[in-house]
Design an enzyme around this catalytic site. Structure first.
Site, short mmCIF file in Angstrom:
data_model
loop_
_atom_site.label_atom_id
_atom_site.label_comp_id
_atom_site.label_asym_id
_atom_site.label_seq_id
_atom_site.Cartn_x
_atom_site.Cartn_y
_atom_site.Cartn_z
N GLY A 1 0.79 -1.22 0.00
CA GLY A 1 0.00 0.00 0.00
C GLY A 1 0.83 1.27 0.00
N CYS B 1 16.94 8.16 15.19
CA CYS B 1 16.56 6.93 14.48
C CYS B 1 15.28 6.40 15.13
CB CYS B 1 17.68 5.90 14.51
SG CYS B 1 17.83 4.97 16.05
N CYS C 1 -3.11 -4.38 8.88
CA CYS C 1 -4.20 -4.00 7.98
C CYS C 1 -5.12 -5.18 7.73
CB CYS C 1 -3.64 -3.50 6.66
SG CYS C 1 -2.72 -1.97 6.84
N CYS D 1 -14.74 -17.88 14.95
CA CYS D 1 -14.34 -16.50 14.64
C CYS D 1 -13.75 -16.52 13.23
CB CYS D 1 -13.36 -15.97 15.67
SG CYS D 1 -11.78 -16.83 15.66
N CYS E 1 22.05 4.18 17.71
CA CYS E 1 22.83 5.31 17.20
C CYS E 1 23.44 6.16 18.31
CB CYS E 1 21.98 6.16 16.27
SG CYS E 1 20.75 7.18 17.12
N HIS F 1 -7.26 -2.88 -3.73
CA HIS F 1 -7.97 -1.64 -3.39
C HIS F 1 -6.99 -0.55 -2.94
CE1 HIS F 1 -7.30 -2.50 0.84
NE2 HIS F 1 -7.88 -1.37 1.15
N ARG F 2 -5.79 -0.93 -2.56
CA ARG F 2 -4.83 0.07 -2.11
C ARG F 2 -3.47 -0.03 -2.77
NH1 ARG F 2 -4.65 -4.03 1.45
NH2 ARG F 2 -2.72 -4.58 2.55
N ASN G 1 -7.28 -9.10 -2.68
CA ASN G 1 -7.61 -8.15 -1.60
C ASN G 1 -6.51 -7.11 -1.37
OD1 ASN G 1 -5.66 -9.55 -0.17
ND2 ASN G 1 -7.09 -10.48 1.27
N ASN G 2 -5.47 -7.10 -2.20
CA ASN G 2 -4.46 -6.03 -2.17
C ASN G 2 -4.87 -4.85 -3.06
OD1 ASN G 2 -1.79 -8.47 -2.51
ND2 ASN G 2 -2.78 -7.74 -0.67
N CYS H 1 15.60 5.66 18.78
CA CYS H 1 15.68 6.82 19.67
C CYS H 1 14.27 7.14 20.18
CB CYS H 1 16.20 8.04 18.94
SG CYS H 1 17.92 7.98 18.47
ZN LIG Z 1 18.84 6.11 17.68
#
Ligand SMILES: [Zn+2]
Lengths: 110, 470
Positions: free
Chosen positions: B106, B236, B253, B428, B314, B137-138, B134-135, B239
Site C-alpha cells: 500500500g 533513528c 491492515c 471466529c 545510534c 484496493h490500495r 484483496n491487495n 531513539c
Molecule cells: Zn537512535
C-alpha cells in the site's frame, strides 16, 4: 447467576474525585486537552478529551492519570511519543492551562 | 529517442521549439545561480559541502559541470526544471541517486510510481509476496493480470512502463538480517514501506549501521504517520521507540482494515521526502513526525525528540556493527513475526476443539447446538454462517446470559447454564479469538464449549469453497 460480570467499567471516575479534593484544598487547577492517536484511540474510544489537573502537574503525571482512567493505555505506556503543544516534551514538563498533550503510539501497518 | 519513429515534421518542429524554450530557461537559471554562487562566501560554501558529503547526497557542483541533461531528459522532466527551487540541479541529483523501497504494498505502490516517474536513477524493490485480489484496493501499482504473481515483478513492470530510462532492480526476497546489509549498501536512500514492527526496527538499525537516511511511513485504518530518520543528525526509530510495543498493540491492515487511499497518501509523501533528500532541496521531515487523520481531514506535524545519546542503535555507546546486526533476533525482540502471516494461537486441549468438517457433519446430523460467532459485529455483517449468534469477544462477559438463554431454548429448560445437553460451539475469523472465548467460557462454567479450529477461514477451505473470505 449469569449477570455478575459488569465490573470492569466502573472505576473510571476515581480521577475526578482526586481533582475535587485538590480543589477543596485550595490549589488551582488547569485544564488541558488530550489528543489520542492510533492505538490510543482504540483503547480509549475517543480522539480527544479535556483533562483537569492541579497546577504543577507534569506531562508524566497526566499520563498516569489517563492510565487510571483508561487502564488499557498501560499497554502502550512504554512505546509512544508524548508531545506537548506539538513538540516533544520530557515527562517532567509541567503542563499549563489549555496545553495540548498528544499521545502518539507508532503505527506499523502499510 | 523513443518518440522519433513516426513523428511528422510539424511534431518535430514543435518539440524542438519547446526544448529550446526549456533550454533557454535552464541557461537563464544557471547563470543566475552562478552569479549567486560567486557572491557566497567561501566559508559558507565549504561548510555546505561537508554537510552534503556526510549524507551522501550528490554535490550539485559536480552535476552542473559534468552532467548535461539529454534532450529527452530535458523534455521529460521539463516541469521539474521549470521549478526555480528545484531546477536542473535537483533533477541531476535525482538522476544520480538510488532509492531502495522495501515493500511493494500500500505504501510502496505510490512511492515507487512517483520515484520511477520523477527520474531517480536507480530504484530497488524488495518484497517476497505475491499479488492478491484483496491487495488491489490500495496497492495501486498492481493490476488484476498480476494476481498470483510476484509483487516485485509486477511493480517493476509498472515502473518500467512509466519510465524506461530508470534502472529498476528486483529483489524478490524477504528483507532479513541475512541479506539486509548487502542489499541496502547499494542504495543512497531507504524507504520503509513495510507493514510490521520487527521490520521497522530491523530497517532502522540497518540504516544506522550503513549511514543511510530512512523515509519511514505507516498507515492503518484511517491514520498515517511519516518521519525521516537517521538524517542530518536526527533521531533513528529506536531513539523514539527504544522499547517495542507489546504484541497486543501491533495491529495489521489484514485484521484492522485500512482505507486504501490512506497508505496512498502516506506513500506519496514518502516519495516526496525521498525526492527532497535525493535532490538535496527543502527541509526533509527529520526530527518531526507527520500525523495524518483521514476522518477529520487533519494533518499535524509534531516535533519529536532529537537523537538519543543512550540509543542502543545510534547513541554514544552503541555497539551496533554489521555483524551484531546480522545476529540480532528482531522477531524475538518484538515478539512478533517478520512475515505477515497471521498469528496461530494454540490455547486449548484438543478435546475442547473441533474441525470445521466435524462441525459440519454434526450440524447435518441435526445435533442440538448453539453456534456463537465472536467476531466484531462489522465483521459479522460481511458474512456469517446461518443461525449463528453474534456476540463479539469484547462483549462476551456482559452477554453470557444470551448464550444461556439460547442453550435453554435449544434443549428445553434443564439445568441453569452448564450447557450439558445442547452443545456450544464458538467460531471466529481464523480461530484465535474463538479459543480465547472458549477459555473464558470454560472458566464461567460452560464446560462443553468448543472452538472451531481455523474459524471461518477453514470453513471456506475445507467445507464450503464458495464461502466468502476476506
Ligand atoms: Zn537512535
Amino acid at each position: 447467576m449469569t449477570f455478575g460480570f459488569k465490573i470492569l467499567s466502573t472505576p473510571i471516575y476515581t480521577g475526578e474525585n482526586m481533582d475535587s479534593k485538590e480543589e477543596g484544598n485550595g490549589s488551582k487547577s488547569v485544564e488541558i486537552k488530550v489528543l489520542f492517536f492510533a492505538r490510543a484511540r482504540d483503547l480509549t474510544g475517543m480522539t480527544h478529551m479535556p483533562l483537569e489537573v492541579s497546577q504543577g502537574t507534569t506531562a508524566h503525571d497526566c499520563l498516569n492519570r489517563l492510565i487510571v482512567k483508561f487502564p488499557g493505555l498501560e499497554e502502550i505506556r512504554n512505546c509512544m511519543v508524548l508531545a506537548l503543544n506539538e513538540e516533544y516534551a520530557p515527562g517532567s514538563t509541567v503542563v499549563k492551562d489549555r496545553d495540548e498533550l498528544a499521545i502518539i503510539p507508532p503505527i506499523s501497518g502499510g | 529517442m523513443d518518440s522519433n519513429g513516426v513523428s511528422s515534421a510539424s511534431d518535430i518542429r514543435r518539440e524542438i521549439a519547446s526544448l529550446e524554450a526549456a533550454k533557454a530557461q535552464i541557461e537563464d537559471r544557471i547563470s543566475t545561480l552562478q552569479a549567486q554562487l560567486s557572491n557566497c562566501s567561501s566559508n559558507g560554501r565549504a561548510k555546505e559541502e561537508i554537510e552534503e558529503n556526510r549524507f551522501s547526497a550528490p554535490s550539485p557542483t559536480e552535476t552542473i559541470s559534468d552532467g548535461q541533461l539529454s534532450a529527452d531528459m530535458i523534455y521529460r522532466y521539463s516541469r521539474h526544471l521549470l521549478l526555480p527551487s528545484f531546477g536542473v540541479e535537483a533533477q541531476a541529483n535525482l538522476l544520480k541517486a538510488s532509492v531502495l523501497v522495501i515493500g511493494a504494498g500500500g505504501l510502496g505502490s505510490p512511492a515507487l510510481l512517483y520515484l520511477a516517474a520523477c527520474g531517480v536513477g536507480r530504484v530497488g524493490i524488495v518484497d517476497h509476496d505475491v499479488v492478491e485480489l484483496n491487495n488491489l484496493h490500495r496497492q495501486i501499482i498492481h493490476t488484476e493480470a498480476y494476481i498470483g504473481r510476484s509483487k516485485v515483478e509486477s511493480a517493476a513492470a509498472a515502473c518500467r512502463a512509466i519510465n524506461s530510462t530508470v534502472q529498476i532492480v528486483e529483489h524478490k526476497e524477504a528483507f532479513r538480517t541475512s541479506n539486509a546489509v548487502e542489499i541496502m549498501s547499494k542504495y543512497d536512500i531507504v524507504v520503509d514501506a513495510t507493514d510490521n514492527v520487527p521490520s521497522r526496527y530491523m530497517i532502522s538499525d540497518c540504516c544506522v549501521v550503513l549511514g543511510k537516511p530512512l523515509i519511514s511511513g505507516a498507515a492503518l485504518g484511517l491514520e498515517g504517520q511519516l518521519t525521516v530518520y537517521n538524517y542530518n543528525g536526527g533521531p533513528c526509530y529506536r531513539c523514539l521507540f527504544p522499547t517495542p510495543p507489546p504484541t497486543t498493540a501491533c495491529q495489521r491492515c489484514a485484521d484492522s482494515g485500512v482505507l486504501g487511499v490512506v497508505p496512498g497518501i502516506i506513500g506519496c509523501l514518502q516519495a516526496l521526502e525521498a525526492i527532497k533528500v535525493a535532490g538535496a532541496i527543502g527541509e526533509p521531515l527529520s526530527g518531526r513526525m507527520l500525523l495524518f487523520d483521514a476522518l477529520s481531514a487533519r494533518i499535524r506535524i509534531v516535533k519529536i525528540r532529537g537523537r538519543s545519546l543512550q540509543c542502543e542503535a545510534c547513541g554514544e555507546n552503541t555497539t551496533l556493527t554489521p555483524q551484531k546486526f546480522r545476529d540480532f533476533d528482531y522477531e524475538k525482540f518484538t515478539q512478533s513475526p517478520l512475515s505477515t502471516s497471521p498469528l496461530k494461537l494454540n490455547l486449548l486441549p484438543t478435546n475442547a476443539r473441533i474441525t470445521s468438517k466435524e462441525y459440519n457433519e454434526r450440524n447435518i446430523k441435526g445435533e442440538a447446538h448453539v453456534l456463537v460467532d465472536v467476531r466484531p459485529s462489522h465483521h459479522y455483517k460481511i458474512i456469517s454462517l446461518p443461525k449463528s449468534l453474534n456476540i463479539p469477544l469484547a462483549s462476551l462477559e456482559a452477554r453470557l446470559w444470551e448464550i444461556s438463554a439460547a442453550l435453554g431454548r435449544d434443549e428445553g429448560d434443564k439445568t441453569e447454564n452448564d450447557g450439558s445437553s445442547a452443545s456450544l460451539y464458538v467460531i471466529c475469523r481464523r480461530g484465535n479469538d474463538s479459543q480465547r472465548a472458549v477459555e473464558y467460557l470454560h472458566k464461567m462454567g460452560f464446560t462443553s464449549a468448543k472452538d472451531i479450529v481455523g474459524g471461518l477461514e477453514s470453513w471456506a477451505n475445507d467445507v464450503d469453497p464458495k464461502f466468502p473470505t476476506y
